[in-house]
Design a protein around this motif. Structure first.
Motif, PDB file in Angstrom:
ATOM      1  N   ASP A  40       0.758  -1.343  -0.615  1.00 27.31           N
ATOM      2  CA  ASP A  40       0.165  -0.117   0.141  1.00 27.31           C
ATOM      3  C   ASP A  40       1.140   1.339   0.158  1.00 27.31           C
ATOM      4  O   ASP A  40       0.261   2.112  -0.517  1.00 27.31           O
ATOM      5  CB  ASP A  40      -1.002  -0.044   0.794  1.00 27.31           C
ATOM      6  CG  ASP A  40      -2.420  -1.154   1.206  1.00 27.31           C
ATOM      7  OD1 ASP A  40      -2.694  -1.203   0.109  1.00 27.31           O
ATOM      8  OD2 ASP A  40      -1.891  -2.149   2.255  1.00 27.31           O
ATOM      9  N   LEU A  41       2.186   1.399   0.911  1.00 27.90           N
ATOM     10  CA  LEU A  41       2.582   2.316   0.861  1.00 27.90           C
ATOM     11  C   LEU A  41       4.232   1.847   0.482  1.00 27.90           C
ATOM     12  O   LEU A  41       4.408   0.546   1.139  1.00 27.90           O
ATOM     13  CB  LEU A  41       2.759   2.654   2.461  1.00 27.90           C
ATOM     14  CG  LEU A  41       1.328   4.019   2.653  1.00 27.90           C
ATOM     15  CD1 LEU A  41       1.254   4.232   4.171  1.00 27.90           C
ATOM     16  CD2 LEU A  41       0.611   4.991   1.722  1.00 27.90           C
ATOM     17  N   ILE A  42       4.996   2.851   0.810  1.00 27.98           N
ATOM     18  CA  ILE A  42       6.408   2.677   0.436  1.00 27.98           C
ATOM     19  C   ILE A  42       7.253   3.752   1.363  1.00 27.98           C
ATOM     20  O   ILE A  42       7.377   5.011   0.347  1.00 27.98           O
ATOM     21  CB  ILE A  42       7.231   1.789  -0.881  1.00 27.98           C
ATOM     22  CG1 ILE A  42       6.982   1.028  -2.127  1.00 27.98           C
ATOM     23  CG2 ILE A  42       8.414   2.492  -1.155  1.00 27.98           C
ATOM     24  CD1 ILE A  42       6.531   1.307  -3.217  1.00 27.98           C
ATOM     25  N   ALA A  43       7.884   3.509   1.965  1.00 29.93           N
ATOM     26  CA  ALA A  43       8.775   5.112   3.131  1.00 29.93           C
ATOM     27  C   ALA A  43      10.084   4.414   1.982  1.00 29.93           C
ATOM     28  O   ALA A  43      10.801   3.779   2.079  1.00 29.93           O
ATOM     29  CB  ALA A  43       8.901   4.615   4.021  1.00 29.93           C
ATOM     30  N   LEU A  44      11.010   5.929   1.855  1.00 28.56           N
ATOM     31  CA  LEU A  44      12.000   6.029   1.841  1.00 28.56           C
ATOM     32  C   LEU A  44      12.676   6.300   2.935  1.00 28.56           C
ATOM     33  O   LEU A  44      12.133   7.622   3.161  1.00 28.56           O
ATOM     34  CB  LEU A  44      12.343   7.284   0.688  1.00 28.56           C
ATOM     35  CG  LEU A  44      11.729   6.085  -0.720  1.00 28.56           C
ATOM     36  CD1 LEU A  44      12.550   7.405  -1.905  1.00 28.56           C
ATOM     37  CD2 LEU A  44      12.353   4.936  -0.760  1.00 28.56           C
ATOM     38  N   VAL A  45      13.549   5.771   3.270  1.00 29.23           N
ATOM     39  CA  VAL A  45      14.086   6.681   4.639  1.00 29.23           C
ATOM     40  C   VAL A  45      15.577   6.288   4.559  1.00 29.23           C
ATOM     41  O   VAL A  45      16.601   5.590   4.061  1.00 29.23           O
ATOM     42  CB  VAL A  45      13.823   5.143   6.044  1.00 29.23           C
ATOM     43  CG1 VAL A  45      14.753   4.901   7.350  1.00 29.23           C
ATOM     44  CG2 VAL A  45      13.000   4.465   6.161  1.00 29.23           C
ATOM     45  N   ARG A  46      16.047   7.768   4.927  1.00 28.17           N
ATOM     46  CA  ARG A  46      17.565   8.119   5.033  1.00 28.17           C
ATOM     47  C   ARG A  46      17.744   8.563   6.524  1.00 28.17           C
ATOM     48  O   ARG A  46      17.411   9.197   7.517  1.00 28.17           O
ATOM     49  CB  ARG A  46      17.901   8.939   4.680  1.00 28.17           C
ATOM     50  CG  ARG A  46      17.522   9.067   2.947  1.00 28.17           C
ATOM     51  CD  ARG A  46      17.246  10.224   1.809  1.00 28.17           C
ATOM     52  NE  ARG A  46      18.667  11.370   1.870  1.00 28.17           N
ATOM     53  CZ  ARG A  46      20.103  10.627   0.769  1.00 28.17           C
ATOM     54  NH1 ARG A  46      19.826  10.096   0.114  1.00 28.17           N
ATOM     55  NH2 ARG A  46      20.695  11.444   1.525  1.00 28.17           N
ATOM     56  N   VAL A  47      18.761   7.906   6.401  1.00 25.11           N
ATOM     57  CA  VAL A  47      19.478   7.799   8.148  1.00 25.11           C
ATOM     58  C   VAL A  47      21.186   7.287   8.179  1.00 25.11           C
ATOM     59  O   VAL A  47      21.960   7.484   7.346  1.00 25.11           O
ATOM     60  CB  VAL A  47      19.570   6.816   9.530  1.00 25.11           C
ATOM     61  CG1 VAL A  47      17.848   6.763   9.218  1.00 25.11           C
ATOM     62  CG2 VAL A  47      19.425   5.530   9.267  1.00 25.11           C
ATOM     63  N   ARG A  48      21.632   7.788   9.377  1.00 25.02           N
ATOM     64  CA  ARG A  48      23.577   7.507   9.453  1.00 25.02           C
ATOM     65  C   ARG A  48      23.849   6.425   9.678  1.00 25.02           C
ATOM     66  O   ARG A  48      25.123   6.205   9.215  1.00 25.02           O
ATOM     67  CB  ARG A  48      23.359   8.779  10.549  1.00 25.02           C
ATOM     68  CG  ARG A  48      23.772  10.202   9.756  1.00 25.02           C
ATOM     69  CD  ARG A  48      23.875  11.124  10.535  1.00 25.02           C
ATOM     70  NE  ARG A  48      24.358  12.135  10.359  1.00 25.02           N
ATOM     71  CZ  ARG A  48      24.495  13.448   9.291  1.00 25.02           C
ATOM     72  NH1 ARG A  48      25.922  12.353   8.431  1.00 25.02           N
ATOM     73  NH2 ARG A  48      24.902  14.318   8.371  1.00 25.02           N
ATOM     74  N   ASP A  49      23.177   5.810  10.334  1.00 20.54           N
ATOM     75  CA  ASP A  49      23.728   4.391  10.780  1.00 20.54           C
ATOM     76  C   ASP A  49      22.463   3.255  10.585  1.00 20.54           C
ATOM     77  O   ASP A  49      21.326   3.704  10.832  1.00 20.54           O
ATOM     78  CB  ASP A  49      24.636   4.301  12.783  1.00 20.54           C
ATOM     79  CG  ASP A  49      23.605   4.507  13.282  1.00 20.54           C
ATOM     80  OD1 ASP A  49      22.128   4.231  13.344  1.00 20.54           O
ATOM     81  OD2 ASP A  49      23.858   6.196  13.797  1.00 20.54           O
ATOM     82  N   HIS A  50      22.860   2.232  11.107  1.00 17.85           N
ATOM     83  CA  HIS A  50      21.850   0.983  10.826  1.00 17.85           C
ATOM     84  C   HIS A  50      20.799   1.170  12.156  1.00 17.85           C
ATOM     85  O   HIS A  50      19.583   0.197  11.982  1.00 17.85           O
ATOM     86  CB  HIS A  50      22.513  -0.219  11.015  1.00 17.85           C
ATOM     87  CG  HIS A  50      23.512  -0.461   9.641  1.00 17.85           C
ATOM     88  ND1 HIS A  50      24.333  -0.406   8.918  1.00 17.85           N
ATOM     89  CD2 HIS A  50      22.757  -0.783   8.633  1.00 17.85           C
ATOM     90  CE1 HIS A  50      24.200  -0.359   7.424  1.00 17.85           C
ATOM     91  NE2 HIS A  50      23.883  -1.507   7.081  1.00 17.85           N
ATOM     92  N   GLU A  51      21.533   1.575  13.313  1.00 19.23           N
ATOM     93  CA  GLU A  51      20.675   1.210  14.522  1.00 19.23           C
ATOM     94  C   GLU A  51      19.741   2.531  13.997  1.00 19.23           C
ATOM     95  O   GLU A  51      18.463   2.015  14.851  1.00 19.23           O
ATOM     96  CB  GLU A  51      21.496   1.886  15.572  1.00 19.23           C
ATOM     97  CG  GLU A  51      22.905   0.706  15.885  1.00 19.23           C
ATOM     98  CD  GLU A  51      23.710   0.502  15.295  1.00 19.23           C
ATOM     99  OE1 GLU A  51      24.586   1.846  14.277  1.00 19.23           O
ATOM    100  OE2 GLU A  51      24.414  -0.178  15.423  1.00 19.23           O
ATOM    101  N   GLN A  52      19.888   3.271  13.710  1.00 18.14           N
ATOM    102  CA  GLN A  52      18.843   4.596  13.612  1.00 18.14           C
ATOM    103  C   GLN A  52      17.548   3.138  12.552  1.00 18.14           C
ATOM    104  O   GLN A  52      16.676   4.004  12.587  1.00 18.14           O
ATOM    105  CB  GLN A  52      18.811   5.335  12.647  1.00 18.14           C
ATOM    106  CG  GLN A  52      19.636   6.511  13.663  1.00 18.14           C
ATOM    107  CD  GLN A  52      20.336   7.844  13.472  1.00 18.14           C
ATOM    108  OE1 GLN A  52      21.491   7.499  12.361  1.00 18.14           O
ATOM    109  NE2 GLN A  52      19.926   8.849  13.552  1.00 18.14           N
TER     110      GLN A  52
END
Length: 91
Positions: free
Chosen positions: A39-51
């Protein structure tokens, strides 16, 4: 910067509200509603894998109306401009 693509299944009657709630989460760059298997696609941009774990498990998965997520971590980005630039070196 680490990029992830999160495929989201949502309750049909809650898609617009769920999409906005996901878009409001820190670390989420964009949210698309789409036709197809999700239904939805989110693009996630973060500094590290934990985030990524924070954004997905403590953020997106807690949004009312979200029933399931599948997360894909992007390794490398390709675009037609990148390919053209690589082949035009020295011309």
């Amino acid at each position: 910067m680490i990029n992830a693509i999160v495929l989201i299944d949502a309750d049909a009657h809650r898609i617009p509200e769920a999409a906005q709630a996901v878009a409001d989460i820190a670390g989420v760059d964009k949210v698309y509603s789409c036709a197809g298997d999700v239904d939805l696609i989110a693009l996630v941009r973060v500094r590290d894998h934990e985030q990524i774990a924070e954004v997905v498990t403590r953020g997106i998965n807690k949004v009312e109306g979200v029933s399931k997520t599948v997360t894909h971590i992007a390794f490398q980005s390709y675009s037609s401009a990148d390919v053209e630039a690589a082949f035009s070196i020295g011309n």
